[in-house]
Design an enzyme around this catalytic site. Sequence first.
Site, PDB file in Angstrom:
ATOM      1  N   TYR A 128      55.545 114.437   7.912  1.00  0.00           N
ATOM      2  CA  TYR A 128      56.338 115.626   8.205  1.00  0.00           C
ATOM      3  C   TYR A 128      57.497 115.823   7.227  1.00  0.00           C
ATOM      4  O   TYR A 128      58.143 116.865   7.226  1.00  0.00           O
ATOM      5  CB  TYR A 128      56.895 115.566   9.636  1.00  0.00           C
ATOM      6  CG  TYR A 128      55.835 115.638  10.724  1.00  0.00           C
ATOM      7  CD1 TYR A 128      54.491 115.779  10.412  1.00  0.00           C
ATOM      8  CD2 TYR A 128      56.181 115.566  12.064  1.00  0.00           C
ATOM      9  CE1 TYR A 128      53.525 115.818  11.399  1.00  0.00           C
ATOM     10  CE2 TYR A 128      55.222 115.619  13.068  1.00  0.00           C
ATOM     11  CZ  TYR A 128      53.891 115.743  12.716  1.00  0.00           C
ATOM     12  OH  TYR A 128      52.938 115.787  13.697  1.00  0.00           O
TER      13      TYR A 128
ATOM     14  N   ASP B  42      42.930 106.123  16.271  1.00  0.00           N
ATOM     15  CA  ASP B  42      41.839 106.768  17.024  1.00  0.00           C
ATOM     16  C   ASP B  42      41.482 105.940  18.262  1.00  0.00           C
ATOM     17  O   ASP B  42      41.247 106.477  19.346  1.00  0.00           O
ATOM     18  CB  ASP B  42      40.599 107.023  16.133  1.00  0.00           C
ATOM     19  CG  ASP B  42      40.367 105.924  15.102  1.00  0.00           C
ATOM     20  OD1 ASP B  42      41.240 105.050  14.946  1.00  0.00           O
ATOM     21  OD2 ASP B  42      39.303 105.924  14.459  1.00  0.00           O
TER      22      ASP B  42
ATOM     23  N   ASP C 252      53.757 111.693  17.371  1.00  0.00           N
ATOM     24  CA  ASP C 252      53.849 113.056  17.899  1.00  0.00           C
ATOM     25  C   ASP C 252      52.659 113.328  18.825  1.00  0.00           C
ATOM     26  O   ASP C 252      52.802 113.778  19.968  1.00  0.00           O
ATOM     27  CB  ASP C 252      53.845 114.017  16.694  1.00  0.00           C
ATOM     28  CG  ASP C 252      54.149 115.445  17.077  1.00  0.00           C
ATOM     29  OD1 ASP C 252      54.444 115.701  18.260  1.00  0.00           O
ATOM     30  OD2 ASP C 252      54.089 116.320  16.191  1.00  0.00           O
TER      31      ASP C 252
END
Length: 364
Positions: free
Chosen positions: A146, A227, A251
């Site tokens: 980000y 994952d 997030d």
Amino acid sequence: MNKKIAVIAGDGIGPEIVAQARKVLDGVCEKYGHTFTYTDVLMGGCSIDAYGVPLTDETIEICKASDAVLMGSIGGNAATSPWYKLAPELRPEAGLLKLRKSLNLYCNLRPAYLFKELADSCPLAAKEGGRNFDLVICRELTGGLYFGERYTKVKDGVITAVDTAVYNENEIRRIAVKAFEIAMKRGKKVCSVDKANVLDTSRLWRKVVADVAKDYPEVELSNMLVDNCAMQLVKEPEQFDVIVTGNMFGDILSDEASMITGSIGMLSSASLSDGSFGLYEPSHGSAPDIAGLGIANPIATILSAAMMLHYSFGLLKEADAVEAAVKQTLADGYRSIDLMSRTGAEGLISQNCSELGDRICERI
Ligand code: NAD
């Protein structure tokens, strides 16, 4: 105790939920003899409307001069709001990213636990002995994907967008230290989540976290690919104590963790710097779809205020009192609409945002 709190009510449901958290903090002041002084500042869409930018230097300075920041949420409906026709650096979310960086808020804590009173709202399959999880996600907040270089340009006649994930060892070390310190006060387990089978940043992450772990021999460290972690959170969240992870993975995983607690309206968050300064906000967004209807769940914001009492002010008894008041309110059957049981509303009392704030205040 006297404390200065900067308040960013923000957009959408922000002002409605922040009003309830302030009500609760005022109740704490009255009961325990503290004085909190609030300064309201603008950030996000409301700041764009007033000043043309999502975050002003004045807002940053007022936050820096305060002991802590209480925030609602910012942003609007990306499809319909004029804020999203502006250049990316002028949109509401750019203000939040800049504020996190300006205040050096590198550690984002998001606890997710299941109130026994909300067991019916948990969407996970039932488990023998009942569901009983209590975990904290420790998300790195000022680095990674980000904050790396990003651009969109035409390359060989094709529009191409690039985002860059960057982490240095110091950024990883300081968030790992926070995670191990928190684990020492909880279940003494840290699960570091990455994508080390693909990403260089993840391979460095894993190496640095393993190095930090040597200073905490009592804490059990495990590593998990992101994952797999997404899957394990809905399969067996009971296995986790502290999850430490990078900005983007944190997030996504923290929203997933919020949903297994019953509603995104329950999940609090603290963004911490070095020392005791922090910004406290719910994990959810500004919910433009229900803004102004008065039906938002204020509990995530109220629990964020409890985290402020704990982490920034060291008022542990007061923080416990707020959490106990929330628990008792739920035990007495009061619910916002998002918390009405998935299996039936018998015996439950529906409350709007302000009413639920009042019920919690009464129980402090
Ligand atoms: P959202 O979290 O605002 O809403 C998702 C869904 O959850 C909606 O149906 C909403 O009604 C519901 N919801 C959220 N909070 C609730 C509450 N307290 N009580 C009851 N229901 C609640 O996510 P979104 O719709 O993807 O984003 C809306 C805006 O919020 C966007 O502009 C986004 O960028 C922004 N956002 C801001 C923050 C922040 O301020 N830190 C975080 C996430 C999203």
